[in-house]
Structures are given as C-alpha cells and as structure tokens.
Write an enzyme that holds these catalytic residues in place. Sequence first.
Site, PDB file in Angstrom:
ATOM      1  N   CYS A   1       0.892  -1.087   0.041  1.00  0.00           N
ATOM      2  CA  CYS A   1       0.159   0.002   0.029  1.00  0.00           C
ATOM      3  C   CYS A   1       0.960   1.228  -0.004  1.00  0.00           C
ATOM      4  CB  CYS A   1      -0.804  -0.101   1.078  1.00  0.00           C
ATOM      5  SG  CYS A   1      -1.823   1.554   1.258  1.00  0.00           S
TER       6      CYS A   1
ATOM      7  N   CYS B   1      -0.497   4.092   2.572  1.00  0.00           N
ATOM      8  CA  CYS B   1      -0.532   4.166   3.972  1.00  0.00           C
ATOM      9  C   CYS B   1      -0.444   2.638   4.312  1.00  0.00           C
ATOM     10  CB  CYS B   1      -1.828   4.564   4.495  1.00  0.00           C
ATOM     11  SG  CYS B   1      -3.222   3.912   3.726  1.00  0.00           S
ATOM     12  N   SER B   2      -1.275   1.705   4.868  1.00  0.00           N
ATOM     13  CA  SER B   2      -1.031   0.599   4.987  1.00  0.00           C
ATOM     14  C   SER B   2      -2.393  -0.502   5.065  1.00  0.00           C
ATOM     15  CB  SER B   2      -0.702   0.264   6.392  1.00  0.00           C
ATOM     16  OG  SER B   2      -1.644   1.133   7.474  1.00  0.00           O
ATOM     17  N   CYS B   3      -3.024  -0.017   3.773  1.00  0.00           N
ATOM     18  CA  CYS B   3      -4.326  -0.824   3.573  1.00  0.00           C
ATOM     19  C   CYS B   3      -4.064  -2.434   3.318  1.00  0.00           C
ATOM     20  CB  CYS B   3      -5.052  -0.415   2.329  1.00  0.00           C
ATOM     21  SG  CYS B   3      -5.577   1.234   2.437  1.00  0.00           S
TER      22      CYS B   3
END
Length: 203
Positions: free
Chosen positions: A105, A108-110
């Site tokens: 991602c 961000c951190s999906c």
Amino acid sequence: MAPTDTRLRTQAEITARVRALEALLIEKGVLTTAAVDRLAEIYENEVGPQLGAKVVARAWTDPAFKARLLDDASAACAEMGIGGLQGEDMVVVENTDAVHNVIVCTLCSCYPWPVLGLPPNWYKAPPFRARIVREPRKVLAQDFRFPIPDSVEIRVWDSSSELRYWVLPRRPEGTEGLSAERLRALVTRNSMIGVGPVAAPAS
C-alpha cells in the site's frame, strides 16, 4: 516548529510506545485490560494468517473454489465464514511459474485484515512502500532473502481502501498427498503478501 522525525523506529521503541498508550487508555477508562486482551485474542486466533492459510489450502485442493476465489475473493472467503472489517473488497492474485505477485500500500497500510491479521511494521514503513514498487526484485532478494528468477515476471499490486489485494502462492511440489490441515501449516503470512516462499513440507 521542529521538523518531523521520519527515521524508522526500532521494534523496542514501537513496543514501548504501544504499551504506554495502552496504559494511558486503561487509566483514563477508555479501555479495560479485558478488552485489550480480547482484541489481541481475536487477531491471534480468530482472524489473521491462519484463516488466510485455510483459504489457500482449500484453493489448492478444490479447483472450483479456487476459480471462485480468483473471481470474487470476498464472496469466496465468506463461504468459509471469513470476512469483516478491512475485508469487504478483497482481490486475490495467483502466483504461477511465470508470474510472481507482491502486494503493497503505497499511501498508508491498507491490508486485508480478515485473512492476514494486522499488517507487520515493515509493511507500513515508507522505505518498503517506496522501494518495492521501484525495484521489487532487489527488495525481495536483499530484504527478504527471497530471490525471484529473472525469467519470472514480478507484478506489484497497490492496495487501497477500495481494494485490498493478497496473494495465492504456488503450491509446493511434493505436497500432493498432504491433508488440508498439513497444507495450511505450510502457508505463511509473508507468502500471502508475496515476500516469502511457502514452507517446504517436512520429510
């Protein structure tokens, strides 16, 4: 205003910050110790990589399910009672002899929590998010000790809040006679992100 410190935190620093935040929330009455323990239990035992491994093992042994998984991952996982927050719109990409897939991602951190659990710290770190897109073969070989032959194409999939990707790894050779339970034990979180191999079966 002082510039933001963008250096990579160590695991010890992250752990200390998390514990301090947890203690503060409990002290203020926002959370209870029981609630924190229950949340940890959910992600350790009820959702996470062990559920993703269960899906992978079924796909390896059930061609019809595999086809449904590749067509609509969220619906196929729901057949097995797997789904929920951060798993509403999942897409599974299959590793083959010719193509190796990796997920990231870049914003961000999906991440597909129901099948992979919480994202590891390195997945959220800016260096990984930037480098895996630019030089995936180098990152896999140097950072994860997972070299991919030059003859294999590498595809990097960028997860988002709309679509969360994860990988159906290749089934290892020599596993034709293994039960689904033994197959599940071979599958790792990293293999479903695309940064590690599926473990070889014990002789």
